[in-house]
Motif scaffolding. Structure first.
Motif, PDB file in Angstrom:
ATOM      1  N   VAL A 156       0.867  -1.264  -0.153  1.00 21.41           N
ATOM      2  CA  VAL A 156      -0.046   0.117  -0.107  1.00 21.41           C
ATOM      3  C   VAL A 156       0.977   1.382  -0.083  1.00 21.41           C
ATOM      4  O   VAL A 156       0.729   2.119  -0.716  1.00 21.41           O
ATOM      5  CB  VAL A 156      -1.015  -0.078   1.102  1.00 21.41           C
ATOM      6  CG1 VAL A 156      -1.579   1.463   1.432  1.00 21.41           C
ATOM      7  CG2 VAL A 156      -1.988  -0.852   1.086  1.00 21.41           C
ATOM      8  N   LYS A 157       1.927   1.192   0.831  1.00 21.50           N
ATOM      9  CA  LYS A 157       2.684   2.323   0.939  1.00 21.50           C
ATOM     10  C   LYS A 157       3.214   2.713  -0.423  1.00 21.50           C
ATOM     11  O   LYS A 157       3.402   3.783  -1.034  1.00 21.50           O
ATOM     12  CB  LYS A 157       3.903   2.285   1.856  1.00 21.50           C
ATOM     13  CG  LYS A 157       4.635   3.404   2.194  1.00 21.50           C
ATOM     14  CD  LYS A 157       5.655   3.152   3.622  1.00 21.50           C
ATOM     15  CE  LYS A 157       6.440   4.313   3.788  1.00 21.50           C
ATOM     16  NZ  LYS A 157       5.616   5.479   4.324  1.00 21.50           N
ATOM     17  N   CYS A 158       4.022   1.649  -1.213  1.00 19.47           N
ATOM     18  CA  CYS A 158       4.607   1.839  -2.299  1.00 19.47           C
ATOM     19  C   CYS A 158       3.640   2.253  -3.437  1.00 19.47           C
ATOM     20  O   CYS A 158       3.905   2.866  -4.237  1.00 19.47           O
ATOM     21  CB  CYS A 158       5.051   0.504  -2.930  1.00 19.47           C
ATOM     22  SG  CYS A 158       6.868  -0.190  -1.931  1.00 19.47           S
ATOM     23  N   LEU A 169      -7.090   5.772  -4.776  1.00 21.48           N
ATOM     24  CA  LEU A 169      -8.160   4.721  -4.471  1.00 21.48           C
ATOM     25  C   LEU A 169      -8.097   3.131  -4.327  1.00 21.48           C
ATOM     26  O   LEU A 169      -8.910   2.605  -3.718  1.00 21.48           O
ATOM     27  CB  LEU A 169      -9.359   5.146  -5.597  1.00 21.48           C
ATOM     28  CG  LEU A 169      -9.817   6.402  -5.874  1.00 21.48           C
ATOM     29  CD1 LEU A 169     -10.454   6.694  -7.304  1.00 21.48           C
ATOM     30  CD2 LEU A 169     -10.627   6.922  -4.541  1.00 21.48           C
ATOM     31  N   LYS A 170      -7.103   2.700  -5.222  1.00 23.84           N
ATOM     32  CA  LYS A 170      -6.956   1.294  -5.045  1.00 23.84           C
ATOM     33  C   LYS A 170      -6.170   1.026  -3.723  1.00 23.84           C
ATOM     34  O   LYS A 170      -6.566  -0.020  -3.017  1.00 23.84           O
ATOM     35  CB  LYS A 170      -6.001   0.863  -6.112  1.00 23.84           C
ATOM     36  CG  LYS A 170      -5.691  -0.728  -6.015  1.00 23.84           C
ATOM     37  CD  LYS A 170      -4.765  -1.169  -7.321  1.00 23.84           C
ATOM     38  CE  LYS A 170      -4.310  -2.366  -7.137  1.00 23.84           C
ATOM     39  NZ  LYS A 170      -3.673  -3.122  -8.319  1.00 23.84           N
ATOM     40  N   ALA A 171      -5.273   1.764  -3.019  1.00 31.50           N
ATOM     41  CA  ALA A 171      -4.774   1.744  -1.797  1.00 31.50           C
ATOM     42  C   ALA A 171      -5.656   1.658  -0.842  1.00 31.50           C
ATOM     43  O   ALA A 171      -5.576   1.058   0.128  1.00 31.50           O
ATOM     44  CB  ALA A 171      -3.404   2.567  -1.602  1.00 31.50           C
ATOM     45  N   LYS A 172      -6.650   2.714  -0.940  1.00 34.58           N
ATOM     46  CA  LYS A 172      -7.690   3.044   0.299  1.00 34.58           C
ATOM     47  C   LYS A 172      -8.558   1.598   0.233  1.00 34.58           C
ATOM     48  O   LYS A 172      -9.004   1.209   1.140  1.00 34.58           O
ATOM     49  CB  LYS A 172      -8.550   3.991  -0.396  1.00 34.58           C
ATOM     50  CG  LYS A 172      -9.592   4.394   0.805  1.00 34.58           C
ATOM     51  CD  LYS A 172     -10.430   5.854   0.245  1.00 34.58           C
ATOM     52  CE  LYS A 172     -11.400   6.048   1.174  1.00 34.58           C
ATOM     53  NZ  LYS A 172     -12.199   7.336   0.815  1.00 34.58           N
ATOM     54  N   GLY A 173      -8.918   1.030  -0.978  1.00 34.47           N
ATOM     55  CA  GLY A 173      -9.753  -0.285  -0.847  1.00 34.47           C
ATOM     56  C   GLY A 173      -8.881  -1.487  -0.225  1.00 34.47           C
ATOM     57  O   GLY A 173      -9.462  -2.095   0.697  1.00 34.47           O
ATOM     58  N   ILE A 175      -6.545  -1.010   2.101  1.00 37.72           N
ATOM     59  CA  ILE A 175      -6.558  -0.846   3.592  1.00 37.72           C
ATOM     60  C   ILE A 175      -8.111  -1.136   4.210  1.00 37.72           C
ATOM     61  O   ILE A 175      -8.161  -1.664   5.368  1.00 37.72           O
ATOM     62  CB  ILE A 175      -6.200   0.717   3.744  1.00 37.72           C
ATOM     63  CG1 ILE A 175      -4.847   0.863   3.390  1.00 37.72           C
ATOM     64  CG2 ILE A 175      -6.340   0.895   5.279  1.00 37.72           C
ATOM     65  CD1 ILE A 175      -3.751   0.321   4.630  1.00 37.72           C
ATOM     66  N   ASN A 176      -9.160  -0.524   3.636  1.00 40.42           N
ATOM     67  CA  ASN A 176     -10.282  -1.031   3.910  1.00 40.42           C
ATOM     68  C   ASN A 176     -10.559  -2.442   4.215  1.00 40.42           C
ATOM     69  O   ASN A 176     -11.409  -2.871   5.177  1.00 40.42           O
ATOM     70  CB  ASN A 176     -11.662  -0.336   3.245  1.00 40.42           C
ATOM     71  CG  ASN A 176     -11.516   1.233   3.604  1.00 40.42           C
ATOM     72  OD1 ASN A 176     -11.464   1.778   4.586  1.00 40.42           O
ATOM     73  ND2 ASN A 176     -11.890   1.983   2.606  1.00 40.42           N
ATOM     74  N   ASN A 177     -10.254  -3.436   3.371  1.00 42.26           N
ATOM     75  CA  ASN A 177     -10.357  -4.725   3.312  1.00 42.26           C
ATOM     76  C   ASN A 177      -9.429  -5.411   4.606  1.00 42.26           C
ATOM     77  O   ASN A 177      -9.873  -6.218   5.168  1.00 42.26           O
ATOM     78  CB  ASN A 177      -9.952  -5.385   1.979  1.00 42.26           C
ATOM     79  CG  ASN A 177     -10.837  -5.143   0.929  1.00 42.26           C
ATOM     80  OD1 ASN A 177     -12.213  -5.176   1.197  1.00 42.26           O
ATOM     81  ND2 ASN A 177     -10.518  -5.276  -0.346  1.00 42.26           N
ATOM     82  N   GLU A 195      -2.262   5.287   7.252  1.00 42.98           N
ATOM     83  CA  GLU A 195      -1.967   5.209   5.810  1.00 42.98           C
ATOM     84  C   GLU A 195      -3.213   5.725   5.136  1.00 42.98           C
ATOM     85  O   GLU A 195      -3.334   6.403   4.108  1.00 42.98           O
ATOM     86  CB  GLU A 195      -1.842   3.785   5.486  1.00 42.98           C
ATOM     87  CG  GLU A 195      -0.347   3.375   5.472  1.00 42.98           C
ATOM     88  CD  GLU A 195       0.752   3.902   4.684  1.00 42.98           C
ATOM     89  OE1 GLU A 195       0.538   5.058   3.721  1.00 42.98           O
ATOM     90  OE2 GLU A 195       1.939   3.684   4.654  1.00 42.98           O
ATOM     91  N   LEU A 196      -4.522   5.464   5.676  1.00 43.27           N
ATOM     92  CA  LEU A 196      -5.750   5.865   5.325  1.00 43.27           C
ATOM     93  C   LEU A 196      -5.752   7.229   5.444  1.00 43.27           C
ATOM     94  O   LEU A 196      -6.734   7.749   4.406  1.00 43.27           O
ATOM     95  CB  LEU A 196      -6.968   5.061   6.063  1.00 43.27           C
ATOM     96  CG  LEU A 196      -8.236   4.795   5.461  1.00 43.27           C
ATOM     97  CD1 LEU A 196      -8.043   4.192   4.010  1.00 43.27           C
ATOM     98  CD2 LEU A 196      -9.028   4.176   6.430  1.00 43.27           C
ATOM     99  N   ALA A 197      -5.319   7.763   6.640  1.00 42.64           N
ATOM    100  CA  ALA A 197      -5.335   9.157   6.837  1.00 42.64           C
ATOM    101  C   ALA A 197      -4.605  10.008   5.503  1.00 42.64           C
ATOM    102  O   ALA A 197      -5.201  10.848   5.227  1.00 42.64           O
ATOM    103  CB  ALA A 197      -5.097   9.677   8.235  1.00 42.64           C
TER     104      ALA A 197
END
Length: 381
Positions: A156-158, A169-173, A175-177, A195-197
């Motif tokens: 996610v960080k990368c 948006l992909k990273a957000k999804g 993290i939510n999962n 990360e979400l913030a």
């Protein structure tokens, strides 16, 4: 400094009489294309019959010698790179050419057409290429360990570092999962909400980012006293985590116009700045918040004492802490204007008007606002 970097620098010095900007730029672009597209073999093989290659590299002493050091080979038909090439060598090769072509710039200086996230990192070609390479490596790790929260967070960080709306948006999804999993440790919950913030902040979703950072703070404070303790495999709260959390928190608070609280967060970010890291961007972010504190204090209570405190504080920023800090120049001009001291207002607005027009950190908008204010004042005189 690595031996490879020194060898490359020496090679440029050895052939400085023959190497020129066109040759170096083409060499850089060849390497950059490979770093950006490491799985695409088309970029790793160039025909020697290519006229551009002939004129700018083959016929220029030092060019082939330089490329060979970073891993290129030459046969009767092609300039090529093997499939198992070390990506880091190319990244160093690009960096050395950049430094050679731009001897008066630093890694943190602006190059114009770039964007910045809350860290203030520039979004130039080399950094993007390195980020893409890191993303590919993280993706391979994720394939091997698809259910490991640490591996997921690294990916996610990368992904976030590529700085596109699609990647955010992909990273957000993802993290939510991840947050839907049960029995996540406090460390994973902290890192996930942080990360979400960051993602929501970069998407311009300030309210969501504020909620996320507040959730992250719950787990952060539970971990703070255990910062040197390893909770499980790779779960260690280090200075970079603390700095990142406080810097992001400060930026979100600035966006929410909570300037006093933001200054405190930037102070904590500076206290936790990792060793040998450049503090200048964090200092600038602190000045962005502090100069708004001085302006707000004066507007709320325009007494002589508050005026003196605000002016002295802004002058300290402008003259010492962050020389000619644009927002401070604008704010001190506004205060002088409200005091009917147009001479001093014009003085600082003229300095602001002549600052470099950089499209980052609100600088461009600040200079434009100052120029408009200067015209208004001059029309009144």
């Amino acid at each position: 400094m690595s031996t490879l970097k020194i060898d490359l620098q020496n090679k440029l010095k050895e052939y400085e009489s023959s190497l020129n900007k066109d040759s170096l730029t083409l060499m850089k672009n060849i390497m950059l294309n490979i770093v950006k597209n490491p799985t695409n073999d088309l970029y790793k093989k160039i025909k020697l019959s290519n006229q551009k290659l002939q004129d700018k590299i083959i016929k220029v002493n030092g060019s082939i010698e330089y490329l060979k050091i970073v891993g290129f080979n030459l046969d009767n038909e092609y300039l090529y790179l093997m499939n198992d090439f070390p990506l880091q060598k190319l990244q160093i090769g690009i960096s050395v050419i950049d430094d050679y072509l731009n001897p008066n710039t630093t890694p943190s200086s602006s190059t114009g057409n770039e964007t910045q996230d809350y860290y203030g990192r520039k979004d130039d070609g080399l950094e993007l290429a390195m980020n893409m390479a890191n993303l590919l490596n993280a993706n391979e790790d994720l394939k091997r360990n698809p259910n490991n929260p640490i591996t997921i967070l690294k990916f996610v960080k990368c992904l976030k570092e590529t700085k596109t709306q699609e990647s955010y948006l992909k990273a957000k999804g993802i993290i939510n999962n991840l947050l839907k999993q049960s029995q996540l440790s406090n460390f994973i919950l902290f890192k996930s909400y942080n990360e979400l913030a960051s993602i929501n902040y970069n998407l311009g979703l300030l309210s969501e980012s504020l909620n996320n950072i507040q959730q992250a703070s719950i787990y952060y404070h539970s971990l703070f006293m255990l910062s040197n303790t390893q909770f499980s495999n790779n779960e260690v709260l280090i200075d970079e985590d603390k700095w990142d959390y406080h810097l992001l928190n400060g930026c979100i608070l600035v966006g929410n116009k909570q300037y006093n609280e933001a200054v405190k967060e930037f102070d904590l970010a500076l206290q936790n700045l990792p060793k040998d890291w450049n503090p200048l961007h964090t200092i600038r972010q602190r000045c962005n918040a502090l100069c708004m504190v001085y302006l707000e204090n004066y507007i709320k209570q325009p007494t002589q004492q508050v005026f003196n405190n605000s002016i002295n504080g802004l002058k300290e920023i402008i003259n010492h802490t962050c020389v000619n800090h644009e927002q401070s120049l604008l704010n001190i001009s506004i205060i002088y204007m409200k005091q009917q001291d147009l001479k001093n207002a014009i003085y600082y607005l003229e300095i602001l008007k002549n600052r470099p027009l950089i499209n980052k950190d609100g600088i461009k908008e600040c200079i434009k606002a100052g120029s408009d204010l200067l015209e208004i004042i001059k029309q009144k005189l």
